[in-house]
Design an enzyme around this catalytic site. Sequence first.
Site, mmCIF file in Angstrom:
data_model
loop_
_atom_site.group_PDB
_atom_site.id
_atom_site.type_symbol
_atom_site.label_atom_id
_atom_site.label_comp_id
_atom_site.label_asym_id
_atom_site.label_seq_id
_atom_site.Cartn_x
_atom_site.Cartn_y
_atom_site.Cartn_z
ATOM 1 N N SER A 27 -1.799 4.478 -12.499
ATOM 2 C CA SER A 27 -2.014 5.573 -11.550
ATOM 3 C C SER A 27 -1.796 6.963 -12.146
ATOM 4 O O SER A 27 -2.580 7.876 -11.851
ATOM 5 C CB SER A 27 -1.140 5.370 -10.311
ATOM 6 O OG SER A 27 -1.616 4.249 -9.579
ATOM 7 N N MET A 30 -9.245 -8.973 -6.543
ATOM 8 C CA MET A 30 -8.484 -7.716 -6.500
ATOM 9 C C MET A 30 -7.658 -7.499 -7.768
ATOM 10 O O MET A 30 -7.235 -6.394 -8.059
ATOM 11 C CB MET A 30 -7.574 -7.691 -5.278
ATOM 12 C CG MET A 30 -8.336 -7.511 -3.984
ATOM 13 S SD MET A 30 -7.180 -7.099 -2.677
ATOM 14 C CE MET A 30 -8.281 -7.104 -1.269
ATOM 15 N N LYS A 40 5.412 -1.691 -0.126
ATOM 16 C CA LYS A 40 4.390 -1.241 0.835
ATOM 17 C C LYS A 40 4.779 -1.456 2.296
ATOM 18 O O LYS A 40 4.337 -0.708 3.166
ATOM 19 C CB LYS A 40 3.044 -1.931 0.547
ATOM 20 C CG LYS A 40 2.373 -1.414 -0.717
ATOM 21 C CD LYS A 40 0.988 -2.010 -0.902
ATOM 22 C CE LYS A 40 0.422 -1.599 -2.256
ATOM 23 N NZ LYS A 40 -0.959 -2.075 -2.455
HETATM 24 P P1 NDP Z 1 1.107 -11.182 -0.788
HETATM 25 O O1 NDP Z 1 2.262 -11.844 -1.445
HETATM 26 O O2 NDP Z 1 1.304 -10.307 0.386
HETATM 27 O O3 NDP Z 1 0.044 -12.326 -0.323
HETATM 28 C C1 NDP Z 1 -0.200 -13.399 -1.114
HETATM 29 C C2 NDP Z 1 -1.440 -14.166 -0.592
HETATM 30 O O4 NDP Z 1 -1.891 -15.027 -1.630
HETATM 31 C C3 NDP Z 1 -1.151 -15.050 0.602
HETATM 32 O O5 NDP Z 1 -2.297 -15.116 1.394
HETATM 33 C C4 NDP Z 1 -0.854 -16.405 -0.061
HETATM 34 O O6 NDP Z 1 -1.112 -17.491 0.777
HETATM 35 C C5 NDP Z 1 -1.853 -16.365 -1.177
HETATM 36 N N1 NDP Z 1 -1.520 -17.197 -2.334
HETATM 37 C C6 NDP Z 1 -0.513 -17.028 -3.215
HETATM 38 N N2 NDP Z 1 -0.561 -17.953 -4.191
HETATM 39 C C7 NDP Z 1 -1.634 -18.746 -3.912
HETATM 40 C C8 NDP Z 1 -2.211 -19.880 -4.541
HETATM 41 N N3 NDP Z 1 -1.702 -20.399 -5.663
HETATM 42 N N4 NDP Z 1 -3.319 -20.437 -3.981
HETATM 43 C C9 NDP Z 1 -3.846 -19.919 -2.851
HETATM 44 N N5 NDP Z 1 -3.336 -18.846 -2.205
HETATM 45 C C10 NDP Z 1 -2.244 -18.264 -2.731
HETATM 46 O O7 NDP Z 1 0.344 -10.424 -1.977
HETATM 47 P P2 NDP Z 1 -0.600 -9.141 -1.845
HETATM 48 O O8 NDP Z 1 -1.518 -9.376 -0.705
HETATM 49 O O9 NDP Z 1 0.215 -7.918 -1.873
HETATM 50 O O10 NDP Z 1 -1.407 -9.145 -3.232
HETATM 51 C C11 NDP Z 1 -2.470 -10.061 -3.500
HETATM 52 C C12 NDP Z 1 -3.215 -9.659 -4.785
HETATM 53 O O11 NDP Z 1 -3.949 -8.451 -4.625
HETATM 54 C C13 NDP Z 1 -2.329 -9.440 -6.003
HETATM 55 O O12 NDP Z 1 -2.933 -10.080 -7.112
HETATM 56 C C14 NDP Z 1 -2.341 -7.933 -6.203
HETATM 57 O O13 NDP Z 1 -2.116 -7.586 -7.535
HETATM 58 C C15 NDP Z 1 -3.741 -7.588 -5.733
HETATM 59 N N6 NDP Z 1 -3.912 -6.170 -5.306
HETATM 60 C C16 NDP Z 1 -4.789 -5.344 -6.005
HETATM 61 C C17 NDP Z 1 -4.997 -4.018 -5.620
HETATM 62 C C18 NDP Z 1 -5.969 -3.139 -6.400
HETATM 63 O O14 NDP Z 1 -5.957 -1.916 -6.231
HETATM 64 N N7 NDP Z 1 -6.839 -3.693 -7.223
HETATM 65 C C19 NDP Z 1 -4.285 -3.435 -4.464
HETATM 66 C C20 NDP Z 1 -3.420 -4.384 -3.789
HETATM 67 C C21 NDP Z 1 -3.243 -5.683 -4.214
HETATM 68 P P3 NDP Z 1 0.027 -18.040 1.813
HETATM 69 O O15 NDP Z 1 0.006 -17.116 2.983
HETATM 70 O O16 NDP Z 1 -0.427 -19.401 2.159
HETATM 71 O O17 NDP Z 1 1.321 -18.008 1.053
#
Ligand code: NDP
Length: 274
Positions: free
Chosen positions: A18, A218, A67
């Site tokens: 950033s 993402m 966040k």
């Molecule tokens: P959270 O921890 O809030 O959410 C995780 C999600 O991933 C849940 O839906 C979870 O499912 C699922 N999950 C985790 N592991 C697995 C797996 N092995 N198989 C299937 N589903 C899985 O994380 P965030 O939402 O904050 O972040 C998600 C991704 O987005 C990250 O990789 C982050 O780096 C990326 N990101 C990128 C941004 C960008 O600007 N490019 C901005 C924001 C995020 P369950 O609910 O069943 O646990």
Amino acid sequence: APADRYCVFGNPIAHSKSPDIHAAYAAQTGHAVQYEKRLAPVDGFAAAVQAFIAEGGRGANVTVPFKLEAVKVANALTIRAQAAGAVNTLHFTDDGIIGDNTDGAGLVADIVNNAGVQISGRRVLLLGAGGAARGVVLPILEHRPAQLVIANRTVATAQALADQFAALGGEGVVSACGYADINGAFDLVINATAASLGAELPPVPGTAFAPGALALDMMYGKEPTVFLEFASSHGAVVRDGLGMLVEQAAEAFAVWRGVHPDTAPVLQSLRGQL
Ligand code: NDP
């Protein structure tokens, strides 16, 4: 006049891009902006924000794991921050701390403007229902997709998200399911799970990718994620999260400075540095 100060709070924060992105936007727009990284202690986010305000800070970005806490630090939330239930942009104003969320707008700008893919009238599959997924539902629905299916490992979380936005999508547009129940082919498949962090593949069927579909992860890095490799092997056009990162930063810059920078040269130069 001295530069206006901004920062990004996270833990860890060392690898954040950033500051480079905002330095490029400041140079391009001729704004006197200084933007730094700040490592906040996991139990000291609110204090870190107050300290930065006391030092004259004008605004801040917020990343993992703060966040959700940033929602509480804000005195008021924009509609898109309320919808996301998360804040990635803080604006320190005379009226207090405004919490905003530019992640979803950034993702949609990357899809529509940079990838040149329309969302309107298309079938969209969103994988994941965590913070990142929650933030993109409203901006996607604003583009009027034909369908938005939210698939998640924990189906109840996806269902709660679908329920929250059902009325906004229109009759039958938004629905939720588990991976095993993903049916049909989608024009746009977005991986908003954290699976890529552990080099895992969310168990999406190969048939979910319509011919010429756009698959967006993402996550970003030097190598394509297992999800993007899988999508590519099923005929999808692939895209990582670097464009989203650059676009959410541009949206934040616009919130603070009132001008939206040109993202194309910044994305291109960042891509070259991966
Ligand atoms: P959270 O921890 O809030 O959410 C995780 C999600 O991933 C849940 O839906 C979870 O499912 C699922 N999950 C985790 N592991 C697995 C797996 N092995 N198989 C299937 N589903 C899985 O994380 P965030 O939402 O904050 O972040 C998600 C991704 O987005 C990250 O990789 C982050 O780096 C990326 N990101 C990128 C941004 C960008 O600007 N490019 C901005 C924001 C995020 P369950 O609910 O069943 O646990």
